[in-house]
Design an enzyme around this catalytic site. Structure first.
Site, PDB file in Angstrom:
ATOM      1  N   ASP A  94     -31.202 -61.898 -39.618  1.00  0.00           N
ATOM      2  CA  ASP A  94     -30.682 -61.682 -40.971  1.00  0.00           C
ATOM      3  C   ASP A  94     -29.728 -62.827 -41.314  1.00  0.00           C
ATOM      4  O   ASP A  94     -28.583 -62.853 -40.853  1.00  0.00           O
ATOM      5  CB  ASP A  94     -29.949 -60.343 -41.045  1.00  0.00           C
ATOM      6  CG  ASP A  94     -30.886 -59.144 -40.916  1.00  0.00           C
ATOM      7  OD1 ASP A  94     -31.918 -59.264 -40.233  1.00  0.00           O
ATOM      8  OD2 ASP A  94     -30.575 -58.082 -41.480  1.00  0.00           O
ATOM      9  N   LYS A 155     -32.656 -59.398 -48.715  1.00  0.00           N
ATOM     10  CA  LYS A 155     -31.696 -58.334 -48.411  1.00  0.00           C
ATOM     11  C   LYS A 155     -30.505 -58.435 -49.347  1.00  0.00           C
ATOM     12  O   LYS A 155     -30.091 -59.528 -49.724  1.00  0.00           O
ATOM     13  CB  LYS A 155     -31.277 -58.478 -46.941  1.00  0.00           C
ATOM     14  CG  LYS A 155     -30.208 -57.522 -46.450  1.00  0.00           C
ATOM     15  CD  LYS A 155     -29.922 -57.782 -44.971  1.00  0.00           C
ATOM     16  CE  LYS A 155     -28.698 -57.039 -44.476  1.00  0.00           C
ATOM     17  NZ  LYS A 155     -28.386 -57.332 -43.057  1.00  0.00           N
ATOM     18  N   LYS A 184     -34.745 -55.262 -48.182  1.00  0.00           N
ATOM     19  CA  LYS A 184     -33.823 -54.497 -47.341  1.00  0.00           C
ATOM     20  C   LYS A 184     -32.534 -54.215 -48.108  1.00  0.00           C
ATOM     21  O   LYS A 184     -31.921 -55.117 -48.662  1.00  0.00           O
ATOM     22  CB  LYS A 184     -33.506 -55.248 -46.044  1.00  0.00           C
ATOM     23  CG  LYS A 184     -32.483 -54.524 -45.156  1.00  0.00           C
ATOM     24  CD  LYS A 184     -32.269 -55.235 -43.826  1.00  0.00           C
ATOM     25  CE  LYS A 184     -31.123 -54.617 -43.040  1.00  0.00           C
ATOM     26  NZ  LYS A 184     -30.894 -55.276 -41.721  1.00  0.00           N
TER      27      LYS A 184
END
Length: 218
Positions: A94, A155, A184
């Site tokens: 991430d 995300k 996400k």
């Protein structure tokens, strides 16, 4: 939306990113994720060896963060982090974008930064926009650059900004990317109702640290 507990857990990235967590607390979180078959854990790079020790051979993927939490790192350092993390067992990465560069309109630089991390390893890259600092147009542009750079996910947040995921932003992100890119939601998701709202809005994964309390709502 009706989901079984396991269907829900298959969308959960159990977050263990608070810097003050002790070794005992991290071990407890890893065991929890293992016993409950979460989709993954998201853990700080310094704790990857511990995660591998507990989770190797299980169905729980090991994830970590790159350029976290500010994104204000050089591309060189983000790539180095990614290569090191993948070598130590992290298969999901991430990464935080250069938020200021996106706001400056330096789109090619943002894209190249993401591409470099995507190309550094075979790992799944999730690109954190930090939506709290962005306009709707900037969120949309960040999603487009994420897809152009070949990342697997876009995300919302790190969880370290003034606010996190919103249903409105998830819908915008889902509408912007193609089916090739997943979404996400993370940051400030505190209960089951909020989790379900994010999933209904189009989120494929949810990053939460309060997983245990949320599971009790089932």
């Amino acid at each position: 939306m009706k989901m079984t507990k396991q269907e829900f857990l298959s969308k959960v990235d159990h977050s263990l990113l608070k810097p003050q967590l002790t070794r005992e607390e991290i071990m407890e979180g890893l065991q929890f994720a293992k016993e409950n078959h979460c989709a993954s854990v998201c853990i700080n790079p310094c704790n990857l060896d511990m995660a591998r020790e507990v989770l190797e051979g299980t169905d729980v993927k090991i994830g970590t963060v790159i350029g976290f939490p500010s994104g204000a790192h050089t591309t060189f350092s983000k790539v180095a982090e990614a290569v090191d993390a993948y070598a130590r067992g992290a298969v999901e990465l991430d990464m935080v974008i250069d938020i200021g560069a996106l706001r400056n309109g330096e789109y090619e630089d943002v894209k190249k930064d993401i591409e470099a991390v995507v190309n550094a390893t075979p790992g799944i890259v999730k690109v954190i926009l930090e939506t709290a600092f962005l306009t709707k147009e900037e969120i949309k542009k960040g999603c487009e650059l994420t897809e152009e750079a070949g990342a697997a996910y876009v995300k919302t947040s790190t969880g370290f900004a003034p606010s996190g995921a919103t249903v409105e932003d998830i819908k915008l992100m889902k509408d912007t990317v193609s089916e090739k890119v997943h979404v996400k939601a993370a940051g400030g998701i505190n209960n089951l109702a909020e989790c379900v709202a994010m999933i209904e809005a189009g989120s494929d994964r949810i990053g939460i640290s309060k997983t245990k309390a949320i599971l009790e709502e089932f």
